[in-house]
Design a protein around this motif. Structure first.
Motif, short mmCIF file in Angstrom:
data_model
loop_
_atom_site.label_atom_id
_atom_site.label_comp_id
_atom_site.label_asym_id
_atom_site.label_seq_id
_atom_site.Cartn_x
_atom_site.Cartn_y
_atom_site.Cartn_z
N UNK A 59 11.95 43.27 -47.25
CA UNK A 59 11.57 41.93 -47.68
C UNK A 59 11.00 41.19 -46.48
N UNK A 60 9.87 40.50 -46.70
CA UNK A 60 9.26 39.66 -45.67
C UNK A 60 8.97 38.30 -46.28
N UNK A 61 9.40 37.24 -45.61
CA UNK A 61 9.16 35.90 -46.13
C UNK A 61 8.95 34.93 -44.98
N UNK A 62 8.06 33.95 -45.20
CA UNK A 62 7.79 32.98 -44.16
C UNK A 62 6.52 32.20 -44.45
N UNK A 63 5.98 31.55 -43.40
CA UNK A 63 4.80 30.70 -43.53
C UNK A 63 3.76 31.12 -42.50
N UNK B 103 1.47 31.07 -52.18
CA UNK B 103 0.82 29.89 -52.74
C UNK B 103 -0.50 29.62 -52.02
N UNK B 104 -1.25 30.68 -51.77
CA UNK B 104 -2.51 30.58 -51.04
C UNK B 104 -3.64 30.09 -51.95
N UNK B 105 -4.72 29.61 -51.32
CA UNK B 105 -5.96 29.27 -52.01
C UNK B 105 -7.11 29.86 -51.21
N UNK B 106 -8.30 29.89 -51.82
CA UNK B 106 -9.45 30.43 -51.10
C UNK B 106 -9.94 29.49 -50.01
N UNK C 164 2.81 29.80 -47.78
CA UNK C 164 4.13 30.41 -47.88
C UNK C 164 4.01 31.75 -48.62
N UNK C 165 4.86 32.70 -48.25
CA UNK C 165 4.80 34.01 -48.88
C UNK C 165 6.20 34.60 -49.05
N UNK C 166 6.32 35.44 -50.07
CA UNK C 166 7.48 36.31 -50.25
C UNK C 166 6.93 37.68 -50.64
N UNK C 167 7.06 38.65 -49.74
CA UNK C 167 6.58 40.00 -49.97
C UNK C 167 7.78 40.95 -49.96
N UNK D 261 14.19 41.54 -38.17
CA UNK D 261 13.36 40.97 -37.12
C UNK D 261 12.26 40.09 -37.65
N UNK D 262 11.10 40.16 -37.00
CA UNK D 262 9.94 39.35 -37.35
C UNK D 262 8.76 40.25 -37.66
N UNK D 263 7.94 39.81 -38.61
CA UNK D 263 6.69 40.51 -38.92
C UNK D 263 5.56 39.50 -38.91
N UNK D 264 4.43 39.89 -38.33
CA UNK D 264 3.27 39.02 -38.19
C UNK D 264 2.11 39.59 -39.00
N UNK D 265 1.47 38.74 -39.78
CA UNK D 265 0.31 39.14 -40.58
C UNK D 265 -0.95 38.50 -39.97
#
Length: 234
Positions: free
Chosen positions: A190-194, A139-142, A148-151, A228-232
Motif C-alpha cells: 500500500x502506498x498513500x500520500x500527497x 483526486x488528480x485533474x489534467x 492525494x493518492x491511495x495505491x 518506508x517512503x516511495x516517491x513518484x
C-alpha cells in the motif's frame, strides 16, 4: 484653392490616424490533454523487517531496502481518478539479524539462531526483478500534477541473486544463491500520500526460505515486511 489644400490636409491626417490604430492581440489557444495518464517512475527506500520468525531471532542495525522502476497507468473511469497500473522494477533487500547460515564439511547449509555474542557479523541480501500490479485512486485533474493518492496492489518478485555472509570469529561463510532461498516471492503493498511524498508498506505472503529447519529442529517460515517512503516522478 485654399479650400482644396484644406481638404487635402484633412484627408492626410485621417490616413495617418487610421494607421496608428492598435489591433487586439490574438493569443494562441493552448490545448490541454484531458486523456492524461499518470505514467510514473518510482523510487522507494524502506526499513526491512522479518515477521513470523523463529524464537530468539532478533534484528540488528538498519536493514535497508531500495527499489526503483516504472509503472504504466491505465485509467478505467471517465474522470480518470481510478486506474490500474502495471510495471517493472528492481529491488535490493538487506537484512542484519542472528539467523545464521553456515556449511558442514560436505558443503550443505546449516541453519541456526545464535546469540550475538557467538559471532562477529551476519547479514543476508538479495536482488530481485519486480512486477507490481496495483489498483489506484487519486483526486488528480489534467490541470494539476499535485494530488492525494491511495495505491494498493500485489508485487511479484524473482530473486536472481542472493548471498548470506557469516563471520563467526574463526571462519567466514559466504553462501551465494542458496538453493533453499525462495526465488519466487510475492506480497501485498500500500502506498498513500500527497504529490511526490508517500508512505509505503509491503507484506510478504510467502516465506523467504523454502522448508528449512534450525539446529534445534524448529521449522523456519519467516517472511519479509518493508516500511518506508516511495516517491513518484512523472
Amino acid at each position: 484653392m485654399r479650400l482644396f489644400f484644406t481638404c487635402l490636409f484633412f484627408v492626410s491626417f485621417l490616413n495617418v490616424f487610421s494607421q496608428t490604430e492598435v489591433k487586439p492581440e490574438i493569443k494562441p489557444v493552448i490545448k490541454i490533454d484531458s486523456l492524461y495518464r499518470e505514467d510514473q517512475f518510482y523510487f522507494s527506500i524502506a526499513y526491512n523487517l522479518l515477521v513470523n520468525t523463529p524464537e530468539r531471532l532478533k534484528q540488528d542495525k538498519f536493514s535497508a531496502g531500495l527499489s526503483a522502476g516504472f509503472l504504466r497507468d491505465m485509467p478505467i473511469n471517465k474522470s480518470r481518478t481510478i486506474a490500474i497500473a502495471a510495471g517493472l522494477g528492481l529491488s535490493y533487500q538487506n537484512f542484519y539479524q542472528n539467523f545464521t547460515v553456515s556449511e558442514d564439511t560436505q558443503g550443505a547449509p546449516i541453519y541456526g539462531v545464535n546469540d550475538y555474542g557467538e559471532f562477529v557479523s551476519n547479514r543476508y541480501r538479495q536482488y530481485s526483478v519486480d512486477l507490481p500490479i496495483e489498483f489506484r485512486w487519486r483526486n488528480s485533474t489534467y490541470e494539476s500534477t499535485k494530488f492525494w493518492r491511495i495505491y494498493g496492489g500485489v508485487k511479484m518478485s524473482y530473486i536472481f541473486s542472493s548471498k548470506s555472509i557469516l563471520d563467526d570469529g574463526e571462519n567466514t561463510y559466504k553462501i551465494s544463491n542458496n538453493p533453499d532461498v525462495n526465488t519466487f516471492q510475492y506480497g501485498i503493498y500500500l502506498a498513500t500520500g500527497y504529490n511526490t511524498w508517500n508512505i509505503y508498506a509491503y507484506y510478504g505472503l510467502n516465506p523467504l526460505f523454502n522448508s528449512v529447519s534450525t539446529v534445534s529442529g524448529e521449522k523456519v517460515h519467516m517472511k519479509a515486511m518493508n516500511v518506508g517512503l516511495i516517491f513518484y516522478i512523472l
